[in-house]
Design an enzyme around this catalytic site. Structure first.
Site, PDB file in Angstrom:
ATOM      1  N   GLY A 261       0.835  -1.186   0.000  1.00 40.81           N
ATOM      2  CA  GLY A 261       0.000   0.000   0.000  1.00 40.81           C
ATOM      3  C   GLY A 261       0.874   1.242   0.000  1.00 40.81           C
ATOM      4  O   GLY A 261       1.972   1.251  -0.567  1.00 40.81           O
TER       5      GLY A 261
ATOM      6  N   THR B 160      -0.886  -2.184   8.502  1.00 32.92           N
ATOM      7  CA  THR B 160      -2.098  -2.743   7.913  1.00 32.92           C
ATOM      8  C   THR B 160      -1.741  -3.698   6.784  1.00 32.92           C
ATOM      9  O   THR B 160      -0.706  -3.559   6.143  1.00 32.92           O
ATOM     10  CB  THR B 160      -3.021  -1.641   7.355  1.00 32.92           C
ATOM     11  OG1 THR B 160      -2.315  -0.889   6.370  1.00 32.92           O
ATOM     12  CG2 THR B 160      -3.525  -0.726   8.450  1.00 32.92           C
TER      13      THR B 160
ATOM     14  N   ASN C  31      -2.940  -4.553   3.276  1.00 32.17           N
ATOM     15  CA  ASN C  31      -3.754  -4.014   2.191  1.00 32.17           C
ATOM     16  C   ASN C  31      -4.213  -5.166   1.307  1.00 32.17           C
ATOM     17  O   ASN C  31      -3.388  -5.876   0.729  1.00 32.17           O
ATOM     18  CB  ASN C  31      -2.939  -3.013   1.372  1.00 32.17           C
ATOM     19  CG  ASN C  31      -2.617  -1.783   2.174  1.00 32.17           C
ATOM     20  OD1 ASN C  31      -3.377  -0.838   2.193  1.00 32.17           O
ATOM     21  ND2 ASN C  31      -1.484  -1.808   2.867  1.00 32.17           N
TER      22      ASN C  31
ATOM     23  N   GLU D  30      -7.932  -1.934   4.087  1.00 35.18           N
ATOM     24  CA  GLU D  30      -6.754  -2.122   4.921  1.00 35.18           C
ATOM     25  C   GLU D  30      -7.157  -2.761   6.235  1.00 35.18           C
ATOM     26  O   GLU D  30      -8.031  -2.253   6.927  1.00 35.18           O
ATOM     27  CB  GLU D  30      -6.079  -0.778   5.193  1.00 35.18           C
ATOM     28  CG  GLU D  30      -5.681  -0.031   3.935  1.00 35.18           C
ATOM     29  CD  GLU D  30      -5.084   1.313   4.245  1.00 35.18           C
ATOM     30  OE1 GLU D  30      -4.098   1.368   5.000  1.00 35.18           O
ATOM     31  OE2 GLU D  30      -5.619   2.314   3.738  1.00 35.18           O
TER      32      GLU D  30
ATOM     33  N   TYR E  24       3.570  -9.692   3.038  1.00 39.09           N
ATOM     34  CA  TYR E  24       3.172  -9.344   1.670  1.00 39.09           C
ATOM     35  C   TYR E  24       3.139 -10.612   0.820  1.00 39.09           C
ATOM     36  O   TYR E  24       3.965 -11.501   0.965  1.00 39.09           O
ATOM     37  CB  TYR E  24       4.154  -8.359   1.044  1.00 39.09           C
ATOM     38  CG  TYR E  24       4.139  -7.005   1.701  1.00 39.09           C
ATOM     39  CD1 TYR E  24       3.037  -6.161   1.584  1.00 39.09           C
ATOM     40  CD2 TYR E  24       5.222  -6.559   2.441  1.00 39.09           C
ATOM     41  CE1 TYR E  24       3.010  -4.920   2.183  1.00 39.09           C
ATOM     42  CE2 TYR E  24       5.216  -5.315   3.049  1.00 39.09           C
ATOM     43  CZ  TYR E  24       4.110  -4.507   2.913  1.00 39.09           C
ATOM     44  OH  TYR E  24       4.095  -3.267   3.512  1.00 39.09           O
TER      45      TYR E  24
ATOM     46  N   ARG F 184     -18.089   2.732  12.282  1.00 37.59           N
ATOM     47  CA  ARG F 184     -18.346   4.144  12.010  1.00 37.59           C
ATOM     48  C   ARG F 184     -18.016   4.480  10.557  1.00 37.59           C
ATOM     49  O   ARG F 184     -17.363   3.715   9.865  1.00 37.59           O
ATOM     50  CB  ARG F 184     -17.517   5.038  12.929  1.00 37.59           C
ATOM     51  CG  ARG F 184     -16.009   4.881  12.728  1.00 37.59           C
ATOM     52  CD  ARG F 184     -15.215   5.865  13.573  1.00 37.59           C
ATOM     53  NE  ARG F 184     -13.800   5.692  13.407  1.00 37.59           N
ATOM     54  CZ  ARG F 184     -13.069   6.211  12.414  1.00 37.59           C
ATOM     55  NH1 ARG F 184     -13.649   6.936  11.481  1.00 37.59           N
ATOM     56  NH2 ARG F 184     -11.772   6.003  12.348  1.00 37.59           N
TER      57      ARG F 184
END
Length: 176
Positions: free
Chosen positions: A42, A54, A56, A105, A116, A129
């Site tokens: 990312g 994170t 991705n 993510e 990866y 949210r």
């Protein structure tokens, strides 16, 4: 570097200031949304700028499933290399960074080495949210920490019957 170290200086007041973002937004899904894709590179902001690495997910592999998901912050579980981890998932445009393409993510609530190229499966169990913009990086980090606390709370509250939906997920241990 563990993301927990960065949160040591975040106060309860800084976390609670984001409570309004969750009002009338939180949804617990009757059935999880299942995403499966390869972890791709990312923008490298999660680890480097936020201290919150994170995974991705490949939008190409997710196709219309990824593109059609509502933007926002979700909670759930992610399976990586046969292990299952609690996770917070951000889907969208990352308004603070003004992204020009939608991303998915996933932040695993543990510290792992790079993975990866690995395939991950993520169960989205609920919606926390909408995406939000922030005035500073510190505000963004404090809100993400709030997302993590909400995620832990809601995953611990899910009934055991929720996990019987898929045999692949019966092994989830709720001892996080």
């Amino acid at each position: 570097m563990s993301s927990n170290n960065l949160f040591d200086n975040i106060t309860e007041e800084q976390i609670n200031q984001w409570n309004y973002l969750y009002e009338n937004s939180i949804k617990h899904f009757n059935y999880p949304v299942i995403l499966q894709a390869e972890v791709v590179h990312g923008f490298k902001r999660g680890s480097r700028e936020l201290g919150i690495p994170t995974a991705n997910m490949s939008m190409e592999q997710l196709g219309s499933t990824g593109e059609n998901l509502d933007t926002g912050i979700y909670y759930g579980w992610t399976k990586l290399k046969g292990q299952i981890y609690p996770a917070v998932c951000s889907i969208g445009w990352n308004p603070y960074y003004k992204n020009e393409k939608k991303t998915i993510e996933v932040h695993l609530l543990t510290t792992l080495e790079d993975f990866y190229g690995e395939n991950i499966t993520t169960l989205l169990c609920g919606y926390l949210r909408q995406e939000a913009n922030f005035k500073s990086l510190d505000e963004l980090i404090a809100c993400i920490h709030s997302d993590i606390l909400h995620t832990k709370k809601f995953l611990n509250e899910l009934p055991a019957s929720y996990y019987s939906i898929s045999d692949n997920w019966k092994q989830i241990e709720r001892s996080n």
